[in-house]
Design a protein around this motif. Structure first.
Motif, PDB file in Angstrom:
ATOM      1  N   ASN A   4      44.552  65.112  76.372  1.00  0.00           N
ATOM      2  CA  ASN A   4      43.267  64.463  76.164  1.00  0.00           C
ATOM      3  C   ASN A   4      42.224  65.519  75.799  1.00  0.00           C
ATOM      4  OD1 ASN A   4      40.912  63.021  76.224  1.00  0.00           O
ATOM      5  ND2 ASN A   4      41.132  62.281  78.321  1.00  0.00           N
ATOM      6  N   ASP A   5      41.805  65.532  74.534  1.00  0.00           N
ATOM      7  CA  ASP A   5      40.815  66.522  74.100  1.00  0.00           C
ATOM      8  C   ASP A   5      39.433  65.911  73.940  1.00  0.00           C
ATOM      9  OD1 ASP A   5      41.076  64.968  71.862  1.00  0.00           O
ATOM     10  OD2 ASP A   5      41.710  66.584  70.515  1.00  0.00           O
ATOM     11  N   GLY A   6      39.258  64.698  74.467  1.00  0.00           N
ATOM     12  CA  GLY A   6      37.965  64.050  74.393  1.00  0.00           C
ATOM     13  C   GLY A   6      37.810  63.079  73.243  1.00  0.00           C
ATOM     14  N   THR A   7      38.778  63.074  72.320  1.00  0.00           N
ATOM     15  CA  THR A   7      38.731  62.134  71.203  1.00  0.00           C
ATOM     16  C   THR A   7      39.095  60.736  71.693  1.00  0.00           C
ATOM     17  OG1 THR A   7      39.419  63.882  69.668  1.00  0.00           O
ATOM     18  CG2 THR A   7      39.645  61.606  68.909  1.00  0.00           C
ATOM     19  N   PRO A   8      38.228  59.753  71.487  1.00  0.00           N
ATOM     20  CA  PRO A   8      38.515  58.384  71.958  1.00  0.00           C
ATOM     21  C   PRO A   8      39.809  57.854  71.360  1.00  0.00           C
ATOM     22  CG  PRO A   8      36.225  58.591  71.296  1.00  0.00           C
ATOM     23  CD  PRO A   8      36.913  59.837  70.831  1.00  0.00           C
ATOM     24  N   GLN A   9      40.689  57.332  72.219  1.00  0.00           N
ATOM     25  CA  GLN A   9      41.971  56.815  71.768  1.00  0.00           C
ATOM     26  C   GLN A   9      42.290  55.507  72.478  1.00  0.00           C
ATOM     27  OE1 GLN A   9      44.365  58.395  69.446  1.00  0.00           O
ATOM     28  NE2 GLN A   9      42.390  59.331  68.951  1.00  0.00           N
ATOM     29  N   GLU A  10      42.761  54.523  71.714  1.00  0.00           N
ATOM     30  CA  GLU A  10      43.229  53.275  72.328  1.00  0.00           C
ATOM     31  C   GLU A  10      44.614  53.480  72.924  1.00  0.00           C
ATOM     32  OE1 GLU A  10      44.687  48.803  70.994  1.00  0.00           O
ATOM     33  OE2 GLU A  10      43.268  49.888  69.727  1.00  0.00           O
ATOM     34  N   LEU A  11      45.471  54.151  72.172  1.00  0.00           N
ATOM     35  CA  LEU A  11      46.832  54.455  72.630  1.00  0.00           C
ATOM     36  C   LEU A  11      46.832  55.882  73.164  1.00  0.00           C
ATOM     37  CD1 LEU A  11      48.775  52.982  69.572  1.00  0.00           C
ATOM     38  CD2 LEU A  11      48.293  51.862  71.752  1.00  0.00           C
ATOM     39  N   LYS A  12      47.076  56.030  74.451  1.00  0.00           N
ATOM     40  CA  LYS A  12      46.910  57.340  75.083  1.00  0.00           C
ATOM     41  C   LYS A  12      48.223  58.055  75.373  1.00  0.00           C
ATOM     42  CE  LYS A  12      42.541  56.043  77.266  1.00  0.00           C
ATOM     43  NZ  LYS A  12      42.430  54.750  76.556  1.00  0.00           N
ATOM     44  N   SER A  13      49.350  57.428  75.070  1.00  0.00           N
ATOM     45  CA  SER A  13      50.642  58.056  75.345  1.00  0.00           C
ATOM     46  C   SER A  13      51.674  57.597  74.331  1.00  0.00           C
ATOM     47  CB  SER A  13      51.127  57.695  76.757  1.00  0.00           C
ATOM     48  OG  SER A  13      51.489  56.323  76.821  1.00  0.00           O
ATOM     49  N   GLY A  14      52.754  58.360  74.265  1.00  0.00           N
ATOM     50  CA  GLY A  14      53.837  57.975  73.381  1.00  0.00           C
ATOM     51  C   GLY A  14      54.451  56.645  73.784  1.00  0.00           C
TER      52      GLY A  14
ATOM     53  N   GLU B  86      52.882  54.081  75.088  1.00  0.00           N
ATOM     54  CA  GLU B  86      52.013  53.023  74.592  1.00  0.00           C
ATOM     55  C   GLU B  86      52.192  52.839  73.088  1.00  0.00           C
ATOM     56  OE1 GLU B  86      47.964  53.547  75.744  1.00  0.00           O
ATOM     57  OE2 GLU B  86      48.441  53.813  77.868  1.00  0.00           O
ATOM     58  N   LEU B  87      52.348  53.941  72.360  1.00  0.00           N
ATOM     59  CA  LEU B  87      52.596  53.879  70.918  1.00  0.00           C
ATOM     60  C   LEU B  87      53.891  53.138  70.625  1.00  0.00           C
ATOM     61  CD1 LEU B  87      52.259  54.692  67.930  1.00  0.00           C
ATOM     62  CD2 LEU B  87      53.336  56.882  68.516  1.00  0.00           C
ATOM     63  N   ILE B  88      54.945  53.481  71.358  1.00  0.00           N
ATOM     64  CA  ILE B  88      56.244  52.839  71.143  1.00  0.00           C
ATOM     65  C   ILE B  88      56.171  51.353  71.470  1.00  0.00           C
ATOM     66  CG2 ILE B  88      58.647  52.769  71.936  1.00  0.00           C
ATOM     67  CD1 ILE B  88      58.349  55.833  72.443  1.00  0.00           C
ATOM     68  N   HIS B  89      55.509  51.022  72.565  1.00  0.00           N
ATOM     69  CA  HIS B  89      55.383  49.623  72.976  1.00  0.00           C
ATOM     70  C   HIS B  89      54.683  48.796  71.888  1.00  0.00           C
ATOM     71  CE1 HIS B  89      53.642  46.172  75.194  1.00  0.00           C
ATOM     72  NE2 HIS B  89      54.777  46.232  75.853  1.00  0.00           N
ATOM     73  N   LYS B  90      53.594  49.305  71.359  1.00  0.00           N
ATOM     74  CA  LYS B  90      52.846  48.585  70.323  1.00  0.00           C
ATOM     75  C   LYS B  90      53.640  48.517  69.022  1.00  0.00           C
ATOM     76  CE  LYS B  90      48.243  48.428  68.185  1.00  0.00           C
ATOM     77  NZ  LYS B  90      47.619  47.294  68.817  1.00  0.00           N
ATOM     78  N   THR B  91      54.285  49.615  68.677  1.00  0.00           N
ATOM     79  CA  THR B  91      55.068  49.655  67.444  1.00  0.00           C
ATOM     80  C   THR B  91      56.239  48.690  67.492  1.00  0.00           C
ATOM     81  OG1 THR B  91      54.470  51.976  67.060  1.00  0.00           O
ATOM     82  CG2 THR B  91      56.419  51.146  65.924  1.00  0.00           C
ATOM     83  N   ARG B  92      56.913  48.639  68.635  1.00  0.00           N
ATOM     84  CA  ARG B  92      58.073  47.771  68.779  1.00  0.00           C
ATOM     85  C   ARG B  92      57.713  46.287  68.610  1.00  0.00           C
ATOM     86  NH1 ARG B  92      61.576  49.766  66.964  1.00  0.00           N
ATOM     87  NH2 ARG B  92      63.232  50.983  67.936  1.00  0.00           N
TER      88      ARG B  92
END
Length: 222
Positions: free
Chosen positions: A64-74, A76-82
């Motif tokens: 977390n570098d301070g950039t706003p993100q909806e998907l914060k982990s791999g 979560e990315l996989i879940h949404k992509t699937r």
């Protein structure tokens, strides 16, 4: 072999290694992203432009570098992509080695491969890609295969969920036993409850019941 690959990884030196590994097996069309939101947008855009990715390689943790993100982990990315791209091949490339985490990714999120990010990681990544492309079989790094394998995944039962949910509400084992008897559920003895909770704590590497509940909530079990 896969022709178009997207890599979601936020460490440059690892990206450099992945790039070399993929180019060695003939893959030239490689995109790199450091944020999960960017990865999802690239996947979506590529699909809408009729130039979809054939494979996604993703880490699980992103700093977390301070950039706003909806998907914060791999994950979560996989879940949404699937949900939207069920046929897209996905390989996880991570240092995570917890059995249940890997089994959860395989069983519930339907990943195609899990490569442990260690000294042999890039070699295993190439092996994983070859296995998935040629046989369509799930691949897991040999170092994890001796203790973690999809066929050995723990089946979480309704009984387990009830036990953990009861603990989360502060119920004592005696109260859980009474509730089970009222429901006509068996086993319902205190000894059976103690035995199963001990097993669940060991499986999830939980130090105590409170820790077990916290882990179960992280995985959406309760």
């Amino acid at each position: 072999m896969f022709q178009k690959v997207l890599v979601a990884e936020d460490i440059d030196v690892i990206n450099s290694g992945i790039k070399i590994a993929l180019e060695e097996i003939g893959i030239k069309d490689i995109d790199f992203v450091s944020y999960c939101d960017d990865a999802y947008f690239k996947i979506k855009s590529a699909y809408l432009n009729n130039a979809p990715y054939h494979l996604i390689i993703s880490d699980l943790s992103f700093k977390n570098d301070g950039t706003p993100q909806e998907l914060k982990s791999g994950e979560e990315l996989i879940h949404k992509t699937r949900k939207e791209f069920s046929d897209l091949k996905i390989i996880v490339f991570s240092v995570e080695d917890k059995p249940y985490k890997i089994q959860h990714l395989y069983k519930n999120l339907k990943i195609d491969g899990y490569v442990w990010k260690n000294r042999n990681g890039l070699k295993e990544l190439r092996n994983a890609m070859h296995r998935i492309y040629t046989t369509n079989q799930f691949y897991i790094s040999p170092e994890l295969n001796t203790t973690v394998h999809p066929k050995q995944a723990l089946e979480i039962t309704d009984f387990d969920v009830f036990l953990i949910a009861s603990l989360s509400m502060g119920s004592l084992q005696e109260e859980i036993s009474k509730s089970l008897r009222k429901k006509g559920c068996f086993p319902s003895s205190i000894s059976a409850i103690e035995k199963r909770l001990k097993f669940l704590k060991e499986h999830f590497n939980a130090s105590n019941p409170t820790h077990l509940v916290a882990i179960a909530k992280d995985f959406g079990l309760v």
